[in-house]
Design a protein around this motif. Structure first.
Motif, mmCIF file in Angstrom:
data_model
loop_
_atom_site.group_PDB
_atom_site.id
_atom_site.type_symbol
_atom_site.label_atom_id
_atom_site.label_comp_id
_atom_site.label_asym_id
_atom_site.label_seq_id
_atom_site.Cartn_x
_atom_site.Cartn_y
_atom_site.Cartn_z
ATOM 1 N N GLN A 28 -1.094 12.080 1.889
ATOM 2 C CA GLN A 28 -2.066 11.736 0.863
ATOM 3 C C GLN A 28 -1.331 11.227 -0.364
ATOM 4 O O GLN A 28 -0.365 11.855 -0.829
ATOM 5 N N LYS A 29 -1.795 10.081 -0.872
ATOM 6 C CA LYS A 29 -1.175 9.510 -2.066
ATOM 7 C C LYS A 29 -1.573 10.349 -3.278
ATOM 8 O O LYS A 29 -2.750 10.606 -3.499
ATOM 9 N N VAL A 30 -0.561 10.783 -4.033
ATOM 10 C CA VAL A 30 -0.843 11.601 -5.215
ATOM 11 C C VAL A 30 -0.567 10.873 -6.505
ATOM 12 O O VAL A 30 -1.092 11.218 -7.544
ATOM 13 N N VAL A 31 0.292 9.841 -6.454
ATOM 14 C CA VAL A 31 0.611 9.028 -7.638
ATOM 15 C C VAL A 31 0.765 7.601 -7.170
ATOM 16 O O VAL A 31 1.410 7.345 -6.162
ATOM 17 N N LYS A 32 0.174 6.656 -7.914
ATOM 18 C CA LYS A 32 0.317 5.247 -7.560
ATOM 19 C C LYS A 32 1.550 4.660 -8.176
ATOM 20 O O LYS A 32 2.054 5.102 -9.134
ATOM 21 N N PRO B 150 0.793 -1.224 0.000
ATOM 22 C CA PRO B 150 0.000 0.000 0.000
ATOM 23 C C PRO B 150 0.829 1.279 0.000
ATOM 24 O O PRO B 150 0.287 2.368 -0.203
ATOM 25 N N PHE B 151 2.137 1.167 0.223
ATOM 26 C CA PHE B 151 2.987 2.352 0.333
ATOM 27 C C PHE B 151 3.551 2.831 -0.997
ATOM 28 O O PHE B 151 4.014 3.967 -1.098
ATOM 29 N N LEU B 152 3.518 1.993 -2.021
ATOM 30 C CA LEU B 152 4.113 2.355 -3.302
ATOM 31 C C LEU B 152 3.482 3.615 -3.867
ATOM 32 O O LEU B 152 2.268 3.748 -3.898
ATOM 33 N N GLY B 153 4.335 4.547 -4.292
ATOM 34 C CA GLY B 153 3.829 5.757 -4.926
ATOM 35 C C GLY B 153 4.450 7.017 -4.363
ATOM 36 O O GLY B 153 5.449 6.987 -3.650
ATOM 37 N N ILE C 24 8.055 6.397 -2.580
ATOM 38 C CA ILE C 24 8.343 5.045 -2.080
ATOM 39 C C ILE C 24 8.250 4.061 -3.239
ATOM 40 O O ILE C 24 7.247 4.027 -3.958
ATOM 41 N N ASN C 25 9.311 3.255 -3.408
ATOM 42 C CA ASN C 25 9.255 2.151 -4.369
ATOM 43 C C ASN C 25 9.253 0.847 -3.580
ATOM 44 O O ASN C 25 9.015 0.848 -2.381
ATOM 45 N N GLU C 26 9.555 -0.253 -4.235
ATOM 46 C CA GLU C 26 9.444 -1.560 -3.583
ATOM 47 C C GLU C 26 10.355 -1.719 -2.372
ATOM 48 O O GLU C 26 10.039 -2.481 -1.461
#
Length: 134
Positions: free
Chosen positions: A130-134, A22-25, A55-57
């Motif tokens: 807030q997530k702005v890009v997945k 859920p953190f990717l992006g 955040i990536n993998e």
């Protein structure tokens, strides 16, 4: 034939793992607060703080600004489980605490990531991203 099936299994496993993270992006700071060295809770709004975290993998990186001027930056690795997120900065513009590992209790809901960090049963940091890009 088995070689191709093995490769397909590995590809599917990696793809499924990445898609469940859920953190990717890219994340934008919405609000937060921290306990300063005088034990006073400081609102990020009072500092004019803005921040972005990518955040990536395996890695995270963030840059924070206060009133349009550089405030802090860090980059490193992270892990997580169903309740906690662990950041291990490898490079940072601030002194690292706790042996360089920061543990946050978290909740992600509706593209908002709430996290809080505790030390000796006292909440020392709380943030909403807030997530702005997945």
């Amino acid at each position: 034939m088995y070689k191709y099936l093995s490769l397909l299994f590995i590809f599917i496993s990696i793809t499924c793992f990445a898609s469940n993270n859920p953190f990717l992006g890219t994340w934008q700071l919405v609000s937060g607060e921290y306990l300063n060295d005088k034990q006073v809770m400081i609102s990020y709004d009072s500092l004019g703080l803005s921040s972005q975290k990518i955040i990536n993998e395996q890695h995270f990186s963030f840059v924070s600004m206060a009133n349009g001027k550089f405030w802090a930056a860090g980059t490193g690795t992270y892990t997580y489980n169903e309740k906690e997120y662990f950041e291990s900065p490898k490079m940072a513009s601030y002194p690292l605490e706790s042996g360089g590992v920061y543990t946050f209790k978290y909740k992600i809901q509706d593209n908002l990531w709430h996290n809080e960090r505790w030390h000796n049963n006292i909440r020392v940091e709380y943030e909403i991203w807030q997530k702005v890009v997945k």
